[in-house]
Design an enzyme around this catalytic site. Structure first.
Site, PDB file in Angstrom:
ATOM      1  N   ASP A  47      59.655  29.302  31.637  1.00  0.00           N
ATOM      2  CA  ASP A  47      59.196  28.209  30.774  1.00  0.00           C
ATOM      3  C   ASP A  47      59.546  26.879  31.438  1.00  0.00           C
ATOM      4  O   ASP A  47      60.723  26.576  31.656  1.00  0.00           O
ATOM      5  CB  ASP A  47      59.868  28.301  29.402  1.00  0.00           C
ATOM      6  N   TYR A  52      60.060  18.087  32.590  1.00  0.00           N
ATOM      7  CA  TYR A  52      61.345  18.544  33.141  1.00  0.00           C
ATOM      8  C   TYR A  52      61.546  18.076  34.578  1.00  0.00           C
ATOM      9  O   TYR A  52      62.661  18.146  35.097  1.00  0.00           O
ATOM     10  CB  TYR A  52      61.460  20.074  33.085  1.00  0.00           C
ATOM     11  N   LYS A  81      53.657  22.508  30.009  1.00  0.00           N
ATOM     12  CA  LYS A  81      53.350  21.678  28.843  1.00  0.00           C
ATOM     13  C   LYS A  81      52.774  20.325  29.257  1.00  0.00           C
ATOM     14  O   LYS A  81      53.202  19.734  30.254  1.00  0.00           O
ATOM     15  CB  LYS A  81      54.623  21.461  28.006  1.00  0.00           C
ATOM     16  N   HIS A 114      53.157  19.271  24.399  1.00  0.00           N
ATOM     17  CA  HIS A 114      54.619  19.279  24.324  1.00  0.00           C
ATOM     18  C   HIS A 114      55.143  18.715  22.998  1.00  0.00           C
ATOM     19  O   HIS A 114      56.102  19.241  22.424  1.00  0.00           O
ATOM     20  CB  HIS A 114      55.188  18.481  25.503  1.00  0.00           C
TER      21      HIS A 114
END
Length: 316
Positions: A47, A52, A81, A114
């Site tokens: 994931d 990130y 996302k 997201h």
């Protein structure tokens, strides 16, 4: 014999591996090794997200694993996302293309919106409220549906959506969201959202299934809960294993984060045993508290949400 619960079937017919390795907040210099270690432990679900900032590093690690024959692409499930700065319909396909380029893949298995929040294109970080804009989730969803049609996102869904916001999408969706990824753990069980997702055929995926003990700002006490620890002691398991197995038995995939191989192994050892009904019932009595409140997306002037209650439509 305990039911293994290694996969869940989505409304697309695809089987999503039930335990993922989460990659948010992982340092760039360790994420590649962490992904490789997780694959070797047995994880087949990774994931990640544009936000990130580690998709390039994950892509490099995946390429090495594929070239070494450690794992095949078709045996992995990769989730990414769409970030809040790319909600405009024309920006959605470009955002996925950048993610695919960074991951060195031709498709992702799941692509999620997201947050139900939009920001100015190119905005960086969370601490500039003037970057918040008015989202048009339905227009963004229509663009997501085209990604599904293209095959570059084999399934599409949402993340951090309340029951109401998910319902709004379901009312107009041509392609039903396959997943709603939200905070979910024994101290934030989300029964209303869980029941709604189940009724509508939307899989609930739980992030922070251990309460994000490594995130100092959240001051999480999930794994210290006395009921959780009582169940762990009775079954000879760790509190983390009980929290994860609770999620699986609730029907949720779970996304624990760690870069430590010993913890990866512990978190993955949740398949050949079960929490008995009487102890499972005890876990439903745990006091509830949301950890991830989304406060950077709330402002009196900018954006769509004036209060945390509005962001979550009262589910706090």
């Amino acid at each position: 014999m305990a039911r293994e619960i290694g996969f869940f079937e989505l409304n697309t017919g695809a089987r999503i591996p039930s335990v993922a390795i989460g990659t948010s907040q992982a340092a760039l210099n360790v994420i590649g090794d962490a992904v490789a270690a997780a694959i070797k432990v047995g994880y087949r679900h990774i994931d990640t997200a544009k936000a990130y900032g580690n998709e390039k590093e994950i892509g490099i690690a995946l390429k090495k694993l594929f070239e070494a024959g450690t794992v095949k692409r078709e045996d992995l499930w990769i989730t990414s996302k769409l970030w809040c700065t790319n909600h405009a319909p024309e920006d959605v396909p470009e955002a996925l293309e950048r993610t695919l380029k960074d991951l060195q893949l031709d498709h992702v298995d799941l692509y999620l919106i997201h947050w139900p929040v939009s920001m100015k294109k190119g905005a960086m970080g969370y601490d500039q409220p003037q970057n918040l804009t008015q989202p048009d989730i339905i227009k963004t969803w229509k663009a997501m549906e085209k990604l599904y049609d293209s095959g570059k996102a084999r399934a599409i869904g949402v993340s951090n959506f309340s029951t109401k916001k998910l319902g709004d999408v379901l009312e107009v969706a041509r392609v039903t969201p396959a997943v709603n990824q939200v905070e979910c753990h024994p101290s934030w069980q989300q029964p209303k959202l869980h029941a709604f997702c189940k009724a509508k055929g939307v899989h609930l995926s739980g992030y922070s299934p251990l309460g994000s003990p490594g995130t100092a700002s959240l001051k999480s006490e999930v794994l210290k809960n006395p009921v959780l620890n009582m169940v762990a002691e009775k079954l000879g398991k760790s509190p983390a294993q009980i929290a994860l197995r609770w999620g699986l038995q609730m029907g949720h995939s779970v996304l624990p984060k760690t870069v430590t191989e010993a913890r990866m192994k512990e978190n993955f050892d949740v398949f050949d045993w079960a929490i008995p009904d009487d102890l499972f019932e005890q876990l439903s009595k745990i006091e509830q508290a949301r950890l991830v409140k989304g406060t950077p997306f709330v402002h009196q002037t900018y954006g769509a949400y004036r209060t945390v209650e509005e962001l979550w439509d009262g589910e706090i």
